[in-house]
Scaffold this active site. Structure first.
Site, short mmCIF file in Angstrom:
data_model
loop_
_atom_site.label_atom_id
_atom_site.label_comp_id
_atom_site.label_asym_id
_atom_site.label_seq_id
_atom_site.Cartn_x
_atom_site.Cartn_y
_atom_site.Cartn_z
CE1 TYR A 33 -8.32 11.51 -18.09
CE2 TYR A 33 -8.11 9.25 -17.31
CZ TYR A 33 -7.90 10.60 -17.13
OH TYR A 33 -7.28 11.05 -16.00
CE LYS A 148 -10.97 10.04 -15.25
NZ LYS A 148 -9.88 10.51 -14.42
CD GLU A 181 -8.62 17.12 -8.70
OE1 GLU A 181 -9.35 16.14 -8.58
OE2 GLU A 181 -8.67 17.90 -9.67
CG LEU A 206 -12.50 14.21 -12.19
CD1 LEU A 206 -12.95 14.74 -13.54
CD2 LEU A 206 -11.67 12.95 -12.37
N1 PDD Z 1 -7.87 9.50 -12.16
N2 PDD Z 1 -8.97 13.70 -9.53
C1 PDD Z 1 -8.21 13.53 -10.63
C2 PDD Z 1 -7.42 14.68 -11.14
C3 PDD Z 1 -8.18 12.28 -11.26
O1 PDD Z 1 -7.43 12.10 -12.37
C4 PDD Z 1 -8.93 11.19 -10.72
C5 PDD Z 1 -8.95 9.84 -11.36
C6 PDD Z 1 -9.69 11.44 -9.58
C7 PDD Z 1 -10.54 10.36 -8.96
O2 PDD Z 1 -11.65 10.07 -9.76
P1 PDD Z 1 -12.32 8.61 -9.75
O3 PDD Z 1 -12.66 8.32 -8.34
O4 PDD Z 1 -13.53 8.78 -10.60
O5 PDD Z 1 -11.30 7.65 -10.33
C8 PDD Z 1 -9.69 12.70 -9.01
C9 PDD Z 1 -7.83 8.23 -12.87
C10 PDD Z 1 -7.88 7.05 -11.96
C11 PDD Z 1 -6.63 8.22 -13.82
O6 PDD Z 1 -6.41 9.26 -14.41
O7 PDD Z 1 -5.97 7.19 -13.97
#
Ligand code: PDD
Length: 286
Positions: A33, A148, A181, A206
């Site tokens: 996703y 992801k 993270e 991620l």
């Molecule tokens: N999550 N690390 C994890 C585990 C994440 O699920 C996310 C993002 C990030 C940040 O990635 P980005 O900058 O590309 O959004 C880091 C999204 C926002 C979610 O699951 O809703």
């Protein structure tokens, strides 16, 4: 205004949008996703999210459900139909519907689901003024966190634990004591020496699209940057701490496990990067 979703070729009222019970996303979390934020009518980092979607699909050998350009068209169309100026789109691609079998099906058409959501605001005044708190928890996830996937149970449990502790996010800690993270965000500190520090991309985290944009903006501004893992103790002693993700951009962290960080106030590097990011989104031609 009616809320619309997209499922496998059709725009549907949101409350009637559904996939089959034998969709592999439902059975095996066999899907990936992206969440893309819309700020004042503009997608934030759409190219970066599409690129990472392609990477996640490739790692799992799931085919694109259609050409990437067509996926982008659907995202724009759904934003238009839902009248979204500030908000987000969520898109999920699964390996598709097939009789339950652990092995990959030979003939399944990938499922594409897109939903859209408005945001009243991206942060409360208190969050920007005072920062947010995080708790630390062991990282109990699988070993391919760079993909992801929709297999988010460990993160869901972590977020629930954070919420019950009155915290905004949980930072996950590897057995070696380093912060991997947040449950849905990347973790950052500014060291006492002024070095912006965040974990390098690997299978352990991620690689956030926002993370990559903030690194670029920091380097353009001459801020010293180091991509390396940092410990919880370092975070507690840091000059600044923050988290990043689509939708939170750069969000100041001022308490970790109830202890004040950085004097309990959002720091200048964090807030400058947040503004730089929002400016870059506003300035992007789309
Ligand atoms: N999550 N690390 C994890 C585990 C994440 O699920 C996310 C993002 C990030 C940040 O990635 P980005 O900058 O590309 O959004 C880091 C999204 C926002 C979610 O699951 O809703």
């Amino acid at each position: 205004m009616a809320r619309w979703a997209y499922v496998n070729g059709r725009y549907l009222p949101h409350d009637r949008a559904a996939v089959h019970v034998e969709d592999r996303g439902f059975q095996f979390a066999d899907g990936v996703y992206e969440v893309v934020t819309i700020v004042e009518g503009r997608f934030a980092d759409l190219d970066g999210h599409m690129e990472r979607l392609g990477r996640s699909l490739g790692e799992l050998r799931i085919a694109w459900p259609m050409a990437p350009r067509s996926v982008e068209f659907i995202l724009r169309e759904l934003v238009r139909r839902n009248g979204i100026v500030n908000g987000s789109v969520y898109l999920q691609v699964t390996r598709g519907q097939a009789p339950r079998d652990f092995r990959f099906p030979e003939k399944a058409r990938p499922t594409l689901v897109v939903t859209a959501k408005r945001a009243a605001s991206f942060a409360t005044p208190a969050q920007l003024d005072q920062g947010v708190s995080v708790i630390s928890i062991p990282d109990i996830r699988w070993a391919r966190r760079d993909i992801k996937t929709v297999g988010l149970l460990a993160q869901s449990m972590g977020k629930q634990q954070a919420a019950e502790a009155g915290a905004f996010e949980a930072w996950m800690i590897d057995p070696d004591g380093t912060v991997t993270e947040g449950c849905s965000s990347n973790a950052w500190i500014v060291t006492p020496g002024g070095v912006l520090t965040t974990r390098p991309p690997s299978h352990s985290i991620l690689n956030g699209v926002t993370r990559l944009a903030l690194l670029r903006l920091a380097r353009e501004r001459g801020i010293p940057v180091e991509e390396r893992a940092f410990t919880l103790e370092e975070a507690l002693a840091a000059r600044e701490a923050f988290l990043s993700s689509a939708g939170t951009f750069a969000m100041p962290v001022t308490r970790i496990d109830g202890k004040p960080v950085a004097g309990g106030r959002p720091g200048p590097v964090t807030m400058a990067l947040r503004q730089a990011y929002l400016d870059s989104v506003a300035g992007t031609a789309q």
